[in-house]
Design a protein around this motif. Structure first.
Motif, short mmCIF file in Angstrom:
data_model
loop_
_atom_site.label_atom_id
_atom_site.label_comp_id
_atom_site.label_asym_id
_atom_site.label_seq_id
_atom_site.Cartn_x
_atom_site.Cartn_y
_atom_site.Cartn_z
N SER A 50 45.92 79.42 128.01
CA SER A 50 45.45 80.26 126.90
C SER A 50 44.63 79.47 125.88
CB SER A 50 46.64 80.91 126.20
OG SER A 50 47.45 79.93 125.60
N PHE A 51 44.82 78.16 125.81
CA PHE A 51 44.15 77.35 124.80
C PHE A 51 42.74 76.94 125.20
CE2 PHE A 51 43.37 73.20 122.76
CZ PHE A 51 43.40 73.61 121.46
N VAL A 52 42.57 76.46 126.41
CA VAL A 52 41.29 75.92 126.86
C VAL A 52 40.18 76.98 126.88
CG1 VAL A 52 40.11 74.79 128.79
CG2 VAL A 52 42.37 74.02 128.08
N PRO A 53 40.40 78.17 127.42
CA PRO A 53 39.30 79.16 127.40
C PRO A 53 38.87 79.56 125.99
CG PRO A 53 40.96 79.81 128.99
CD PRO A 53 41.52 78.66 128.23
N VAL A 58 34.66 79.55 121.98
CA VAL A 58 34.25 79.30 120.60
C VAL A 58 33.11 78.28 120.55
CG1 VAL A 58 35.01 78.26 118.43
CG2 VAL A 58 36.40 79.98 119.53
N LEU A 59 33.18 77.23 121.34
CA LEU A 59 32.10 76.25 121.37
C LEU A 59 30.80 76.87 121.87
CD1 LEU A 59 33.92 73.05 122.63
CD2 LEU A 59 33.11 73.56 120.33
N ILE A 60 30.87 77.72 122.89
CA ILE A 60 29.68 78.40 123.39
C ILE A 60 29.10 79.31 122.30
CG2 ILE A 60 28.86 80.14 125.03
CD1 ILE A 60 30.77 78.87 127.08
N PHE A 61 29.98 80.02 121.60
CA PHE A 61 29.51 80.91 120.53
C PHE A 61 28.86 80.12 119.41
CE2 PHE A 61 30.03 83.25 116.57
CZ PHE A 61 29.37 84.42 116.90
#
Length: 88
Positions: A50-53, A58-61
């Motif tokens: 649940s944490f990694v995705p 968020v980084l992609i956004f």
């Protein structure tokens, strides 16, 4: 500076902060719900699942919408600085 001006500046600051953070929080919420449904369906309860995705999304956004975020913040900062210079 009277209390009305201070309240207006605080309102603008809160609006700007909400405008910048709301898309990130909504994306995290949607990804979290999708992952929770997946975990409930498969009964895989790994914390990193649940944490990694969420971090990746968020980084992609931030890469995609970072320019817009910086523009909104810089416009607000310019507005504040121009307001400060006009106080005299």
């Amino acid at each position: 500076m009277n209390s009305g001006q201070v309240i207006d500046l605080l309102r603008q600051a809160l609006y700007t902060a909400t405008m910048i953070t709301a898309p990130i929080l909504i994306i995290c919420l949607v990804v979290g719900i999708v992952i929770s449904i997946f975990q409930a369906a498969t009964q895989i309860h790994e914390q990193s699942l649940s944490f990694v995705p969420k971090i990746v999304i968020v980084l992609i956004f931030i890469v995609v919408a970072g320019n817009w975020m910086v523009t909104v913040l810089s416009d607000f900062a310019k507005q504040i600085f121009s307001y400060i210079s006009n106080l005299r």
